[in-house]
Structures are given as C-alpha cells and as structure tokens.
Design an enzyme around this catalytic site. Structure first.
Site, short mmCIF file in Angstrom:
data_model
loop_
_atom_site.label_atom_id
_atom_site.label_comp_id
_atom_site.label_asym_id
_atom_site.label_seq_id
_atom_site.Cartn_x
_atom_site.Cartn_y
_atom_site.Cartn_z
CG ASP A 138 -2.89 4.12 4.46
OD1 ASP A 138 -3.87 4.14 4.70
OD2 ASP A 138 -2.30 3.60 3.89
CD1 TRP B 205 -2.15 -2.40 1.72
CD2 TRP B 205 -3.02 -1.80 -0.07
NE1 TRP B 205 -3.04 -2.92 1.45
CE2 TRP B 205 -3.48 -2.82 0.21
CE3 TRP B 205 -2.90 -0.40 -1.11
CZ2 TRP B 205 -4.87 -2.99 -0.46
CZ3 TRP B 205 -4.02 -1.23 -1.89
CH2 TRP B 205 -4.53 -2.40 -2.46
CE LYS C 146 -8.04 -2.75 5.33
NZ LYS C 146 -7.87 -3.87 4.60
C1 LIG Z 1 -3.57 -0.20 4.86
C2 LIG Z 1 -3.97 -0.17 2.97
N1 LIG Z 1 -4.34 1.23 2.64
C3 LIG Z 1 -5.33 1.48 1.52
C4 LIG Z 1 -5.26 0.08 1.06
C5 LIG Z 1 -6.34 0.35 -0.15
O1 LIG Z 1 -7.49 0.74 0.05
P1 LIG Z 1 -9.20 0.83 -0.75
O2 LIG Z 1 -9.44 -0.55 -1.43
O3 LIG Z 1 -10.60 0.64 0.39
O4 LIG Z 1 -8.50 2.22 -1.39
C6 LIG Z 1 -5.76 -1.16 1.86
C7 LIG Z 1 -6.51 -1.77 1.82
O5 LIG Z 1 -6.35 -2.85 2.72
C8 LIG Z 1 -5.26 -0.89 3.37
O6 LIG Z 1 -4.63 -1.92 3.78
#
Ligand SMILES: Cc1ncc(COP(=O)(O)O)c(C=O)c1O
Length: 369
Positions: free
Chosen positions: A173, A102, A197
């Site tokens: 994040d 991510w 989550k």
């Molecule tokens: C730490 C983290 N950041 C970003 C994301 C991406 O999230 P989204 O699918 O809501 O764009 C996730 C998805 O699991 C994640 O775990």
C-alpha cells in the site's frame, strides 16, 4: 487569492500549474466542444488520456513493461479487500505487517476472505517503530499467499526505508508515498495507492500488477464459491482497460497531469531529495527544541512524508494549530485518532512552506516555552 501553505494529509496540496490546467479543461477540452467531464469515457480523447495515464505511471516509476496498470474507484480501502479476495484462497494464509491504522484496516478486510498471520504488530508500542531491527519481526510462514505492507503510515508518521525483505509475493500500500521516491516495482506483485496525496484528487486508485499476479487470479477465483465478484476482480478491469464501469474521468485526467508534472520536475529522485531536505529540517526543529516538541517515532522508522510530533504540554496543541492557521500554515492537526500535530510533505508542497513552519515553531516555542 488567499492560498496558504497547505500541510493536509489528503486530499492534499496540488501544484498550481496543474490546478490551472484542470480549470482550463472544465469548459472545453481540446477540440471536443465540451468540457472534459462532459465527454464519454469511451470517446477517443478520453481513451487517449487513460492510455497516457497508464504509460506515465510506468515511466515515472520505471516499472517493467509487462506491468498492468489500472485506475479504479473505491479508494485504497477497497484495495484492502480486493487484494485479499484475488490473491489468497479461503484456506490460504496471507501475511500482514501491522504498522498503523491503515494496516489494521487492511487486516480486518482480509480476515473476511482468507486466513491472516501477523508477524509484527506495532500496536503495543503505539506504532512508534517498524520492524527494522534484529528480532523485531516474528516468524513468517513459508507457505503464505503474500506479504502485505504499508509503505508509509500516514497517521503515525512512519515509513519503511525499503520494501520488507521476503520471498513471498509482495503487496504494497503506497497510498501516501507513491512517486515520492524510487520503488522497485519488479519486486512487488501488487502496488496500490489512493491518488489523493501525491497523484491528484480523491476518487481514483492506481493499481500496478505483475504478470504473476494477473495469472494467479484465476487460480484463486476457482477456490471461491461463486468466483470473484466482477467489480472486485482485477482481471475484469484489466480486460476492459479500467473501463469495465464508468471511470472517474476527471480524476484520471488530473492524475495524468500530475504524473506529467512529476516527470517535468525531475522525477522521483528529485522528489526523494526534496522530501529528505524538508523532513530533515522539520525533525531537526523538533529534536532541537530542548523537549518543547517531541517526535514519537523512532529515528530509523521516521517518515519523510508525514512528520508527526507533540508539544510537551498537549494543551498548547490546539493553540499551536489556531495560531499557525492565522499565520498561513494550514492543516497541522494530527489525525483525529491519535491527536498531536502532523505536517504532510507531499510532492506538491513547496520547500518554502517548511521554512515558514520551522520559523513559526521556533517562535511559538520561544514565546510559550
Ligand atoms: C496508507 C493509506 N492507506 C489507505 C488509506 C485509505 O485510503 P482511502 O481513503 O482512499 O480508502 C489511506 C488514507 O489516507 C492511507 O494513507
């Protein structure tokens, strides 16, 4: 009912009491004579839900009163772009810690709109540790626009014990560990998290911004030819109380109920202690298996939310998942990009689920080891 223990990484398990509240409002919400999803986002009852969702997030995380809270769409993935777009000009450098898939995705988006420096990348070591020990972090430019970090690396199973130490404006994040432990909101300029989550269903993203961050947007917009597109501009969303366009009304309602549940259960310190117990039990089962199971993440970097591990003979992993599912333990397959096994221990997962998993793991190792 055949609900089983659900270790999904997201969308993930929700508390049954919250699910019951959600199903109750589908047909009729309060005295609206219509269901929650059927009323205008500008109606008084829904505006009250939105206001309460904002206040509850601040209360649960003990955020400064002047924090701006927004509920947006586009997932955390859109935040990768929005944060860079709004807080770094085209000639500015933003600093990113590359600690997993991510973070890598956030860096990719930032590179479209500003310069990027990466003083730490875990890529060469398969993201098995975070820069927590002396000498692991490279030099951080003093003049950078901000430092971005991923608090918990959902795919690799690592987690910062505390926000990185920096003088730069900090962007976090917190998608996969928000509300699972206390966080110093005042140390951050921006915190964002996809809801799916610890905060409810997918389709809503919580964003918290400091007054300094809100003030910075106009400066950056002036450096961008054509300014910042409205939908990517936090100040546009803030001016309309997250109703610049139609919000995910059901998602915001669910999130508001989740936050009420978090508070009623004892708040973030309660969940911190609970996830510490659950993850410790699981890591002990892995580390104590005589090598049958192994955890790739260095102990100081291990996550209390997403525990990842392997079986000595990887051919046994699909069999493990299949037999676990038959035993009522769902979604233990690792992320498709890395394989292996993963158990997500979000707030709504009962501790009994981890006891059941630990017992299953011992029996599996005994019969196959
Ligand atoms: C730490 C983290 N950041 C970003 C994301 C991406 O999230 P989204 O699918 O809501 O764009 C996730 C998805 O699991 C994640 O775990």
């Amino acid at each position: 009912m055949t609900r089983a223990w659900n270790f999904s990484a997201g969308p993930a398990v929700l508390p049954e009491s919250v699910l019951e509240e959600l199903s109750a409002v589908l047909l009729e919400f309060g005295d609206c004579r219509a269901g929650l999803m059927e009323i205008s986002h500008r109606s008084k009852p829904f505006v009250a839900v939105m206001e309460s969702a904002r206040e509850r997030l601040k209360q649960v995380l003990d955020a400064p009163a002047d924090t701006t809270v927004l509920y947006l769409q586009g997932g955390a993935s859109l935040q990768f772009l929005m944060t860079a777009m709004c807080f770094a000009g085209p000639e500015d450098t933003a600093v990113y810690l590359d600690t997993g898939s991510w973070s890598t995705a956030a860096i990719k988006e930032a590179r479209r709109v500003c310069k990027v420096a990466v003083p730490f990348s875990g890529k060469v070591s398969q993201f098995t540790y975070l820069p927590l020990q002396d000498g692991e972090m490279g030099p951080i430019p003093d003049e950078a626009a901000f430092l971005h970090y991923t608090s918990n690396n959902t795919v690799r199973g690592s987690q910062f014990p505390a926000p990185p130490d920096t003088q730069l404006p900090l962007i976090g994040d917190l998608s996969s560990d928000i509300c699972s432990r206390p966080v110093d909101v005042a140390r951050h300029d921006v915190i964002y998290a996809g809801a799916q989550k610890n905060l409810g269903p997918s389709g809503v993203t919580a964003v918290m911004l400091s007054p300094r961050a809100m003030a910075r947007i106009a400066e950056v917009a002036a450096q961008r030819p054509g300014g910042i597109p409205s939908m990517l501009d936090y100040s546009v969303h803030a001016a309309k109380d997250s109703m610049f366009n139609t919000p995910n009304t059901f998602g915001v309602f669910a999130l508001e109920r989740m936050l009420a549940w978090v508070a009623a259960e004892g708040g973030v310190t309660h969940f911190q202690a609970k996830s510490a117990r659950m993850s410790a039990a699981l890591y002990a089962a892995i580390d104590g298996s005589g090598g049958f199971y192994t955890a790739p993440v260095r102990p100081d970097s291990r996550s209390s939310m997403n525990v990842v591990w392997r079986i000595q003979d990887p051919a046994l992993e699909p069999i493990f998942c299949k037999e676990a599912e038959a035993a009522g333990l769902l979604a233990l397959k690792g992320h498709r990009s890395v394989g292996g096994l993963r158990a997500s221990l979000y707030n709504a997962l009962p501790e009994a689920a981890v006891s059941a998993l630990v017992a299953f793991m011992a029996e599996f190792a005994r019969s196959r080891g």
